[in-house]
Design a protein around this motif. Structure first.
Motif, mmCIF file in Angstrom:
data_model
loop_
_atom_site.group_PDB
_atom_site.id
_atom_site.type_symbol
_atom_site.label_atom_id
_atom_site.label_comp_id
_atom_site.label_asym_id
_atom_site.label_seq_id
_atom_site.Cartn_x
_atom_site.Cartn_y
_atom_site.Cartn_z
ATOM 1 N N ARG A 1 0.826 -1.203 0.000
ATOM 2 C CA ARG A 1 0.000 0.000 0.000
ATOM 3 C C ARG A 1 0.867 1.262 0.000
ATOM 4 N NH1 ARG A 1 -4.111 2.362 -2.128
ATOM 5 N NH2 ARG A 1 -4.971 4.022 -0.823
ATOM 6 N N MET A 2 1.964 1.238 0.747
ATOM 7 C CA MET A 2 2.867 2.387 0.754
ATOM 8 C C MET A 2 3.479 2.615 -0.624
ATOM 9 S SD MET A 2 4.702 1.896 4.496
ATOM 10 C CE MET A 2 6.044 3.016 4.104
ATOM 11 N N THR B 1 3.110 5.912 -2.820
ATOM 12 C CA THR B 1 4.297 6.529 -3.416
ATOM 13 C C THR B 1 4.085 6.782 -4.900
ATOM 14 O OG1 THR B 1 5.817 5.552 -1.806
ATOM 15 C CG2 THR B 1 6.743 6.157 -3.939
ATOM 16 N N LEU C 1 -0.954 7.359 4.968
ATOM 17 C CA LEU C 1 0.492 7.144 5.015
ATOM 18 C C LEU C 1 1.030 7.426 6.414
ATOM 19 C CD1 LEU C 1 3.153 6.523 3.564
ATOM 20 C CD2 LEU C 1 3.285 8.949 2.929
ATOM 21 N N HIS D 1 0.653 4.490 8.604
ATOM 22 C CA HIS D 1 1.599 3.413 8.299
ATOM 23 C C HIS D 1 2.984 3.701 8.875
ATOM 24 C CE1 HIS D 1 -1.442 1.568 5.959
ATOM 25 N NE2 HIS D 1 -1.305 2.299 4.863
ATOM 26 N N VAL D 2 3.439 4.957 8.778
ATOM 27 C CA VAL D 2 4.812 5.267 9.182
ATOM 28 C C VAL D 2 4.940 5.528 10.679
ATOM 29 C CG1 VAL D 2 5.446 6.148 6.912
ATOM 30 C CG2 VAL D 2 4.544 7.735 8.630
ATOM 31 N N MET E 1 8.500 0.950 9.198
ATOM 32 C CA MET E 1 7.817 1.434 8.005
ATOM 33 C C MET E 1 8.286 2.843 7.645
ATOM 34 S SD MET E 1 6.036 -1.023 6.950
ATOM 35 C CE MET E 1 5.439 -2.606 7.561
ATOM 36 N N LEU F 1 10.061 3.858 3.963
ATOM 37 C CA LEU F 1 9.486 4.794 2.995
ATOM 38 C C LEU F 1 10.550 5.308 2.035
ATOM 39 C CD1 LEU F 1 6.953 6.340 2.078
ATOM 40 C CD2 LEU F 1 7.637 8.191 3.624
ATOM 41 N N GLY G 1 9.500 6.800 -1.504
ATOM 42 C CA GLY G 1 8.417 7.695 -1.111
ATOM 43 C C GLY G 1 8.834 8.946 -0.372
#
Length: 381
Positions: free
Chosen positions: A51-52, A56, A83, A86-87, A92, A96, A101
């Motif tokens: 998904r990331m 991106t 996002l 996620h991070v 994660m 990135l 990303g």
């Protein structure tokens, strides 16, 4: 057809069956159960990375192409919200950059939409917070430059505030970041932030000033020369309790500097004494409940008075430095947060499953149609 991705329903049933909130002896997992659970977790990690990568791809797509596909600035902000979730995981956050990303995210700091600039700064804050590796990566990607630009001159105060938050997280415990901030004359926009009418902006600026002075007491001279001490004295009378306390903390850092403390505050000694006397009077007139809530302010006022005038404040004489209830244990609210790990995760998975259909519908327009019909889904340039 076999189900793709992790079996979330099965995971939910398993976790609830093995964690019902009662006190039981630890249960040994069979090898099969352990393998199944680890595969489910690994599948989820793979899905997050996937998904990331998709996010991106969107960030790397030119604005014109996104507009042609009907993608709005609000869509991008929602994507950045996702996002950011996620991070929150350090792994994660560091990944990135590996998937390409980080650079387009930093590019969003220069986006024409204020909401995107602000949200991008929030994501950067999450990435670099207590994360030396990502701090280094953002510095290497020249991420500090657009943050400083937004902080100092963006027309939107929310963008300026979010940029300041990102800068604070980026340079904390980061010597190259601190050096770059000083080299870029970061104190000048801090003065503007302290003079702002935005309470939130003032708080963040005051907290950063205190940190900078703790890291390098010689900066007290810069603070004095730029007139920040007088602004902090003014803010020490703010109606906002957090602003008052932050201003008092900053003034205390200046006052306790053994080498330059006297010269930094001596010229304004009478003014500072008047301000502190007014704060003492306000504290004396406080209701018992308000007095308890002002514990830190009471201590700061007394400490600052003692540092500047070499004597205890009248709060000590009146017995208001320590009041009943100051040493009472905090209410037990934490235990409610410590659910068994699997149950806590199961609740999150249940909520995620419930909203998954709506989420997919919302995300789809951002990823469909990015390629031309003849390109088989390849991204347009």
């Amino acid at each position: 057809m076999a189900q793709e991705g992790p079996d979330w329903n099965g995971l939910l049933k398993w976790s609830l069956a093995h964690s019902d909130g009662t006190t039981k002896p630890p249960q040994n997992l069979s090898e099969e159960e352990r393998r199944w659970f680890m595969e489910a977790m690994q599948s989820q990690a793979v899905d997050v990375i996937k998904r990331m990568k998709e996010i991106t791809l969107v960030m790397q797509t030119p604005d014109k192409v996104l507009e042609e596909q009907g993608v709005t600035s609000q869509d991008i902000e929602e994507l950045l919200d996702e996002l950011q979730e996620h991070v929150e995981s350090i792994d994660m956050a560091n990944d990135l950059n590996s998937i390409g990303g980080l650079v387009p995210l930093i590019g969003y700091l220069k986006n024409s939409h204020a909401g995107i600039r602000a949200k991008a700064a929030e994501v950067v804050t999450t990435i670099v917070q207590n994360n030396p590796k990502s701090q280094k990566l953002v510095m290497e990607a020249n991420g500090l430059e657009p943050l400083l630009s937004n902080f100092s001159s963006d027309p939107d105060v929310t963008v300026r505030t979010k940029a300041l938050g990102a800068i604070s997280s980026l340079i904390r415990q980061n010597k190259p970041g601190l050096a770059a901030f000083r080299l870029a004359n970061g104190y000048a926009p801090l003065k503007d932030a302290l003079s702002s009418e935005s309470i939130r902006f003032q708080r963040k600026a005051l907290n950063l000033v205190q940190y900078l002075l703790q890291e390098n007491s010689s900066d007290c001279n810069i603070v004095r020369e730029l007139g920040l001490t007088r602004i902090m004295m003014h803010l020490a009378s703010s109606e906002d309790a957090e602003v008052r306390e932050a201003a008092l903390r900053g003034l205390f850092e200046v006052a306790r500097d053994s080498k330059s403390g006297d010269s930094n505050l001596a010229k304004d000694g009478e003014k500072l004494k008047q301000i502190l006397q007014e704060r003492i009077k306000s504290i004396i007139d406080m209701a018992p409940d308000d007095l308890g809530a002002a514990k830190e302010e009471r201590l700061l006022v007394d400490s600052l008075w003692n540092a500047c005038f070499n004597e205890p404040s009248s709060l000590r004489e009146k017995g208001l430095l320590v009041v009943p209830g100051d040493d009472a244990p905090a209410p037990d609210v934490a235990s409610k947060l410590f659910e068994p790990p699997l149950r806590s995760q199961a609740a999150q998975l249940a909520a995620a499953s419930k909203d998954s259909s709506a989420a997919e519908e919302k995300r789809a327009p951002l990823l469909l149609g990015l390629g031309s019909p003849s390109s088989g889904g390849d991204r347009q340039t």
